[in-house]
Scaffold this active site. Structure first.
Site, short mmCIF file in Angstrom:
data_model
loop_
_atom_site.label_atom_id
_atom_site.label_comp_id
_atom_site.label_asym_id
_atom_site.label_seq_id
_atom_site.Cartn_x
_atom_site.Cartn_y
_atom_site.Cartn_z
N GLU A 86 -6.26 4.30 7.52
CA GLU A 86 -5.74 3.75 6.27
C GLU A 86 -5.77 2.22 6.27
O GLU A 86 -6.12 1.59 5.27
CB GLU A 86 -4.31 4.25 6.03
CG GLU A 86 -3.77 3.90 4.66
CD GLU A 86 -4.46 4.66 3.54
OE1 GLU A 86 -4.98 3.99 2.62
OE2 GLU A 86 -4.47 5.89 3.57
N ASP A 132 -15.77 4.28 -1.60
CA ASP A 132 -15.80 5.74 -1.52
C ASP A 132 -15.86 6.21 -0.06
O ASP A 132 -15.21 7.18 0.31
CB ASP A 132 -17.00 6.30 -2.30
CG ASP A 132 -16.83 6.20 -3.81
OD1 ASP A 132 -15.71 5.87 -4.27
OD2 ASP A 132 -17.82 6.45 -4.53
N TRP A 164 10.01 19.01 18.76
CA TRP A 164 10.46 20.39 18.75
C TRP A 164 9.27 21.36 18.84
O TRP A 164 9.32 22.37 19.54
CB TRP A 164 11.26 20.67 17.47
CG TRP A 164 11.50 22.13 17.25
CD1 TRP A 164 12.45 22.91 17.84
CD2 TRP A 164 10.75 22.99 16.39
NE1 TRP A 164 12.35 24.21 17.40
CE2 TRP A 164 11.30 24.28 16.50
CE3 TRP A 164 9.67 22.80 15.53
CZ2 TRP A 164 10.81 25.37 15.79
CZ3 TRP A 164 9.18 23.88 14.83
CH2 TRP A 164 9.75 25.14 14.96
N LEU A 165 8.20 21.02 18.15
CA LEU A 165 7.05 21.90 18.04
C LEU A 165 6.21 21.94 19.31
O LEU A 165 5.69 22.99 19.69
CB LEU A 165 6.18 21.42 16.86
CG LEU A 165 5.00 22.25 16.43
CD1 LEU A 165 5.44 23.65 16.03
CD2 LEU A 165 4.31 21.56 15.25
N SER A 173 -12.46 5.81 1.49
CA SER A 173 -11.60 6.89 1.01
C SER A 173 -11.95 8.20 1.70
O SER A 173 -11.05 8.98 2.08
CB SER A 173 -11.75 7.03 -0.51
OG SER A 173 -10.97 8.09 -0.98
N TYR A 196 -18.44 -4.39 -11.36
CA TYR A 196 -18.93 -3.14 -10.80
C TYR A 196 -20.23 -3.40 -10.04
O TYR A 196 -21.14 -4.05 -10.54
CB TYR A 196 -19.17 -2.09 -11.89
CG TYR A 196 -19.73 -0.82 -11.32
CD1 TYR A 196 -18.88 0.14 -10.81
CD2 TYR A 196 -21.10 -0.60 -11.26
CE1 TYR A 196 -19.37 1.31 -10.25
CE2 TYR A 196 -21.62 0.56 -10.71
CZ TYR A 196 -20.75 1.51 -10.20
OH TYR A 196 -21.24 2.65 -9.63
N LEU A 253 1.51 24.64 15.04
CA LEU A 253 2.43 25.62 14.43
C LEU A 253 2.04 27.05 14.81
O LEU A 253 2.90 27.88 15.12
CB LEU A 253 2.44 25.47 12.91
CG LEU A 253 3.26 24.33 12.36
CD1 LEU A 253 2.95 24.12 10.88
CD2 LEU A 253 4.74 24.60 12.55
N GLU A 256 0.84 -1.20 0.00
CA GLU A 256 0.00 0.00 0.00
C GLU A 256 0.88 1.25 0.00
O GLU A 256 1.46 1.61 1.02
CB GLU A 256 -0.94 0.00 1.21
CG GLU A 256 -1.92 -1.15 1.24
CD GLU A 256 -2.92 -1.09 0.11
OE1 GLU A 256 -3.32 0.03 -0.31
OE2 GLU A 256 -3.31 -2.17 -0.37
N GLU A 284 -11.29 -2.32 1.19
CA GLU A 284 -10.99 -2.56 -0.23
C GLU A 284 -10.72 -4.04 -0.50
O GLU A 284 -11.16 -4.57 -1.52
CB GLU A 284 -9.80 -1.70 -0.67
CG GLU A 284 -10.14 -0.23 -0.75
CD GLU A 284 -8.96 0.63 -1.15
OE1 GLU A 284 -7.83 0.11 -1.24
OE2 GLU A 284 -9.18 1.83 -1.38
#
Length: 118
Positions: free
Chosen positions: A63, A89, A41-42, A92, A80, A110, A22, A70
């Site tokens: 993910e 969809d 650091w941030l 995603s 289909y 930030l 992937e 999938e």
């Protein structure tokens, strides 16, 4: 104890599969690797660091779930089908929303670091 070890083996297998097949997962892991020291650091506190890193780990989790969706859909049919399109969809969309969330967390951190927000 055997059940726990088997569960860990299955989890490891899933991570290996995602890491080897992937591209999006590999890219997100690369972002996490770079983000670990940048986030240190941030962040001005452990809580901020956990939010920064946690938002990226959440992205990896979503993910992996999208990859699972999938795989199930592809295993059911290569033809289909409206239902399969909806499932893919939605998977995603879940990844996209998680990317937006992670980006928002990092942008706020930030802005805090730059003194733009209190």
């Amino acid at each position: 104890m055997n059940r726990i070890l088997r569960a860990l083996q299955h989890s490891w297998n899933g991570l290996i599969h995602a890491g080897t097949s992937e591209t999006a997962f590999r890219q997100e892991v690369a972002v996490l690797v770079v983000a670990l020291p940048v986030g240190y650091w941030l962040a001005d506190s452990v809580l901020i660091y956990l939010l920064l890193v946690g938002s990226l780990i959440l992205l990896l989790i979503v993910e992996l779930l999208n990859t699972a969706i999938e795989a199930i859909c592809d295993g059911l049919s290569q033809d289909y089908m409206d239902e399969i399109k909806i499932a893919k969809d939605c998977g995603s969309a879940a990844v996209t929303l998680t990317i937006f969330l992670a980006a928002a967390v990092w942008l706020v951190a930030l802005a805090l670091k730059a003194g733009l927000v209190a």
